[in-house]
Design a protein around this motif. Sequence first.
Motif, PDB file in Angstrom:
ATOM      1  N   GLY A 135       0.802  -1.214   0.000  1.00 18.87           N
ATOM      2  CA  GLY A 135       0.000   0.000   0.000  1.00 18.87           C
ATOM      3  C   GLY A 135       0.834   1.263   0.000  1.00 18.87           C
ATOM      4  N   LEU A 136       1.954   1.236   0.715  1.00 15.15           N
ATOM      5  CA  LEU A 136       2.779   2.435   0.851  1.00 15.15           C
ATOM      6  C   LEU A 136       3.649   2.704  -0.367  1.00 15.15           C
ATOM      7  CD1 LEU A 136       3.840   1.940   4.576  1.00 15.15           C
ATOM      8  CD2 LEU A 136       2.352   3.742   3.688  1.00 15.15           C
ATOM      9  N   GLY A 179       4.019  -0.153  -3.229  1.00 20.65           N
ATOM     10  CA  GLY A 179       3.963  -1.162  -4.277  1.00 20.65           C
ATOM     11  C   GLY A 179       2.774  -1.035  -5.207  1.00 20.65           C
ATOM     12  N   ASN A 180       1.580  -0.984  -4.657  1.00 18.46           N
ATOM     13  CA  ASN A 180       0.372  -0.933  -5.474  1.00 18.46           C
ATOM     14  C   ASN A 180       0.197   0.425  -6.141  1.00 18.46           C
ATOM     15  OD1 ASN A 180      -0.220  -3.506  -4.533  1.00 18.46           O
ATOM     16  ND2 ASN A 180      -1.653  -2.775  -2.962  1.00 18.46           N
ATOM     17  N   LEU A 181      -0.693   0.458  -7.121  1.00 19.62           N
ATOM     18  CA  LEU A 181      -1.156   1.716  -7.675  1.00 19.62           C
ATOM     19  C   LEU A 181      -2.401   2.106  -6.875  1.00 19.62           C
ATOM     20  CD1 LEU A 181      -0.830   3.914  -9.836  1.00 19.62           C
ATOM     21  CD2 LEU A 181      -2.393   2.602 -11.277  1.00 19.62           C
ATOM     22  N   GLU A 182      -2.301   3.156  -6.083  1.00 24.22           N
ATOM     23  CA  GLU A 182      -3.366   3.577  -5.177  1.00 24.22           C
ATOM     24  C   GLU A 182      -3.830   4.973  -5.550  1.00 24.22           C
ATOM     25  OE1 GLU A 182      -4.370   1.419  -2.962  1.00 24.22           O
ATOM     26  OE2 GLU A 182      -2.684   0.150  -2.392  1.00 24.22           O
ATOM     27  N   VAL A 183      -4.936   5.394  -4.964  1.00 30.71           N
ATOM     28  CA  VAL A 183      -5.394   6.764  -5.104  1.00 30.71           C
ATOM     29  C   VAL A 183      -5.544   7.355  -3.709  1.00 30.71           C
ATOM     30  CG1 VAL A 183      -7.829   6.075  -5.160  1.00 30.71           C
ATOM     31  CG2 VAL A 183      -7.150   8.301  -6.088  1.00 30.71           C
ATOM     32  N   VAL A 184      -5.033   8.559  -3.522  1.00 35.87           N
ATOM     33  CA  VAL A 184      -5.205   9.272  -2.256  1.00 35.87           C
ATOM     34  C   VAL A 184      -5.530  10.725  -2.553  1.00 35.87           C
ATOM     35  CG1 VAL A 184      -3.616   7.795  -0.947  1.00 35.87           C
ATOM     36  CG2 VAL A 184      -2.748   9.854  -2.033  1.00 35.87           C
ATOM     37  N   GLY A 185      -6.249  11.346  -1.645  1.00 35.48           N
ATOM     38  CA  GLY A 185      -6.541  12.758  -1.748  1.00 35.48           C
ATOM     39  C   GLY A 185      -6.286  13.431  -0.416  1.00 35.48           C
ATOM     40  N   THR A 186      -5.941  14.688  -0.443  1.00 30.13           N
ATOM     41  CA  THR A 186      -5.599  15.397   0.787  1.00 30.13           C
ATOM     42  C   THR A 186      -6.450  16.658   0.934  1.00 30.13           C
ATOM     43  OG1 THR A 186      -3.854  16.718  -0.252  1.00 30.13           O
ATOM     44  CG2 THR A 186      -3.221  14.605   0.690  1.00 30.13           C
ATOM     45  N   ASP A 201       4.242  -5.707 -12.419  1.00 33.54           N
ATOM     46  CA  ASP A 201       3.932  -6.347 -11.138  1.00 33.54           C
ATOM     47  C   ASP A 201       3.305  -5.377 -10.137  1.00 33.54           C
ATOM     48  OD1 ASP A 201       5.010  -8.755 -12.061  1.00 33.54           O
ATOM     49  OD2 ASP A 201       7.031  -8.194 -11.397  1.00 33.54           O
ATOM     50  N   GLN A 202       2.675  -4.309 -10.625  1.00 38.26           N
ATOM     51  CA  GLN A 202       2.022  -3.338  -9.732  1.00 38.26           C
ATOM     52  C   GLN A 202       0.528  -3.575  -9.770  1.00 38.26           C
ATOM     53  OE1 GLN A 202       1.885   0.891 -10.927  1.00 38.26           O
ATOM     54  NE2 GLN A 202       2.772   1.378  -8.926  1.00 38.26           N
ATOM     55  N   PHE A 203      -0.025  -4.026  -8.634  1.00 38.78           N
ATOM     56  CA  PHE A 203      -1.455  -4.302  -8.553  1.00 38.78           C
ATOM     57  C   PHE A 203      -2.212  -2.977  -8.450  1.00 38.78           C
ATOM     58  CE2 PHE A 203      -5.299  -5.328  -6.000  1.00 38.78           C
ATOM     59  CZ  PHE A 203      -5.898  -6.206  -6.904  1.00 38.78           C
ATOM     60  N   ILE A 204      -3.292  -2.860  -9.231  1.00 37.48           N
ATOM     61  CA  ILE A 204      -4.086  -1.636  -9.199  1.00 37.48           C
ATOM     62  C   ILE A 204      -5.142  -1.780  -8.107  1.00 37.48           C
ATOM     63  CG2 ILE A 204      -5.642  -0.145 -10.507  1.00 37.48           C
ATOM     64  CD1 ILE A 204      -4.096  -1.057 -13.021  1.00 37.48           C
ATOM     65  N   HIS A 205      -4.929  -1.070  -7.021  1.00 34.00           N
ATOM     66  CA  HIS A 205      -5.756  -1.197  -5.821  1.00 34.00           C
ATOM     67  C   HIS A 205      -6.640   0.029  -5.625  1.00 34.00           C
ATOM     68  CE1 HIS A 205      -6.313  -1.734  -1.307  1.00 34.00           C
ATOM     69  NE2 HIS A 205      -6.648  -2.932  -1.793  1.00 34.00           N
TER      70      HIS A 205
END
Length: 839
Positions: free
Chosen positions: A107-108, A110-117, A267-271
């Motif tokens: 999560g920090l 490895g994966n492809l994540e989306v975050v908003g601030t 190898d990047q999981f889209i989370h």
Amino acid sequence: MKLYEQFAQTGYHTSLVTSFGIDFDAYESAVLGRLRGAGCNNNLLVVDRGMLCLALEEGGQLPRDAGRTYTVTSARTEGVFHPKVVLQIGRDSARLIVGSANMTSAGLAGNLEVVGTVETKDPSSVEARIIAAAWSFVSSFLDRDDEGIDAQIRWMLSRSPWLSKIEPPEAPLRLSDNHLAMFIASSSDPIGRRFEALIGDQKVRRLIVVSPYWDGDLSALNRFLENLKPESVFILLDRDRHIFRPAAIAEDYKTKVKLLGFYGKKDQFIHAKIIIAETDGGDFVLYGSANCTTAALGRASAGGINTEACLYRSLPAGTAVDNLDLARFLGGEPIDHKDYYVIQAPPELPLDVIAARFPGQFSCKFDRLIWVPPPSADPSVDKIELLSSTGVPLSIELRRTASNDARRIQFMLAGEEKPAFARVRRKDGTLSSIAIVTVLDDLRNAMKDPRSRQIDAALAKLDGEADMGLWLLDVLGELETALANQRRSVAPHVLAKAREREAEVVSARILTYDEFMAGRRLQSELGGASRDGLSGTEFSSFRSYLNRFLSIDEPPEAEANQDFDATNAFDLGDETADAEAALDQGQEFSGTAPHTRTPASPAAKERYDTWVATRRRGNQGELICAVEELLKMVRTKAHDDGLSVVDMLRLRAFLMILAAAGWRDTLLPARSWHVLPATGDIATAWPRLMGKVLFAYFGGTSPAIHKLKLDSFFDQLSDDILECLGTCIWAIHAAIDGAMRHKDVGAANSLELLAKSIYRIVLLQPDDMNDPRIIRTIDALSARFARNLNPSAETIRAMHAATTAAVFANKQASAGSVSHQNNKHSKIVSISSTGNRRQ
């Protein structure tokens, strides 16, 4: 961007993180280290109970710092606890990060994540209201009955009182970027339905959905299709890894739904989880932890069973796709529904079974272990096993204490080693999962404010060789001012609004000296655990300096009775290595200089002696003024808000400064820092000045010591208070001895009366008066100052024993009574040794 890199940002003192899964090694090495390095020392982690138990199962890597520098709370909900929220709180700033990333290495980074601030440096801003909504959500999972959690929340709110005064919004707010935003978390009103309501009657031209997990029957997606009626639908899928069944798409939309390949790095999981509804009036975006499933988004009439958290944003039409860099995927060739390979779903984790092994909550406070068992436990037969930081069983004897609180079972710990983990062996022989033991005194010490330049400058003066002088009081004052300035950094109008709540937070566990002593544990019940009342503050460094000066807790490197190097003790800026040359050349005296040496010629010696006498009078005058200022300050504080532990630290330092300046002979001493004679000039005699200082705290009809405020976190007087009392005991007896040796009978008689009052007022029992911390301090002071003040350790000990015996013989004669005797010296309070005590 790697999410963990964001945690190095300064300006925050507290972090609250929620996560479904947890990788302790990733959190401690990649996140916690950056947080603490940036001055964020109050950290809380909330994790799904089943996943927490799984992470702590035998064979996994156990956390190194959990329970000592941060706390871990397990959250139990109907489904799974799934939000991924980071709240960072400062004195007048805050940041909210909402996304799809768990606190794991994947999560920090490895994966492809989306975050908003959402960020703010103004507690009165609309951004602060959205952050307050997130705090309201996260705080609902924090158990305020847990002493460690409660202490962390109180610590945070005392520094950021504005947070508890802001009403969370019930509708989207327009941010400083002129776009609407809202924090949306699980509630009885489903997340999916709330998102649809925000779109309203606007026509959805295109619906874009990214989700790694879907319902088997695509029920959540089909509800969006039915309610929003989009003209076209794009589903972005990590092909061959996202579990999606095209056959389940509602018949009316099969031709409108386009499946598109979504690829990250190798190898990047889209989370990531994103929903974008594009309309002519703007883009409506929902992103965060919620997958496109009924468990997350809910049904039309009920919320989802999972606990989720999302951010809603409305943006100008067409900008969401550009901001998220999705255009390159939307322009690709769609995947034919029949060609999409439906992979086999992995078996679900038996989280309910794993969570059933939850052993409860454990905390350790000094020499006590507190267990809050789960409902399934049977405390009468279940056996607690304690483990080291590496998971090795410890041979620590547990003795259950009598208590009426069945929810919080307490045990006495034999020995000084503190457990890091605990588990429960149930009556059927099965073992529970491992639980983290929160060591409350270590946690308290970890919660430190970030040091400002002003604090660093003050503490730098405590480095190097230890000496004693009025400069120490200046350092203490500088520390108090620096910490007050930190507090005043919050906007005044914000503080004014929060003053009532802040007072409630700060005073929630503060007791007066008498209240504290009435509820403390008896000496016979105590183990050997240390209690530092200054832990978590920069004043702990000041206390360490005083102990270093007395060689307390340090191996002796030289003869204990030697005179200390106080060349700079009362530095007026006029010390020099060669007074004769300095006088001849008209040199200005400033800064620090080595030892003075007496000039050889008679003329130079006469001028030198004149200079020394002038210096001595200046030092003496400064001390007299400082004593008067102290008396005034103590009177004012006792009348207003009361004394604090810092005022006791000041008392200890002041008595040591007077001892350093004292001299046993009536003749002028040879060294310029020995400026207080034992007798002669009444205004400058060190026994009288010591008595004057002690009287300010312990004398009069209403002694200031009764207004001392102590934290009920402690079950006994803390080490720093006992060291101060030891200093007071030594000082009063040294003063009596000095007055008697120099035939100052009036002073000796008054000091003896004051000594007996002090012994009564402190409300200690005979065993307490011989506490090792008190005796250690007395002996260290005797060793340090015997040369210039004369009384030996044996003399002071004998006087201490005699006064203790006399005072408590009088108490026993009036056992069971509480009497008040008013005279010109003090208010004397007596209680029986069998008085009521809070256990």
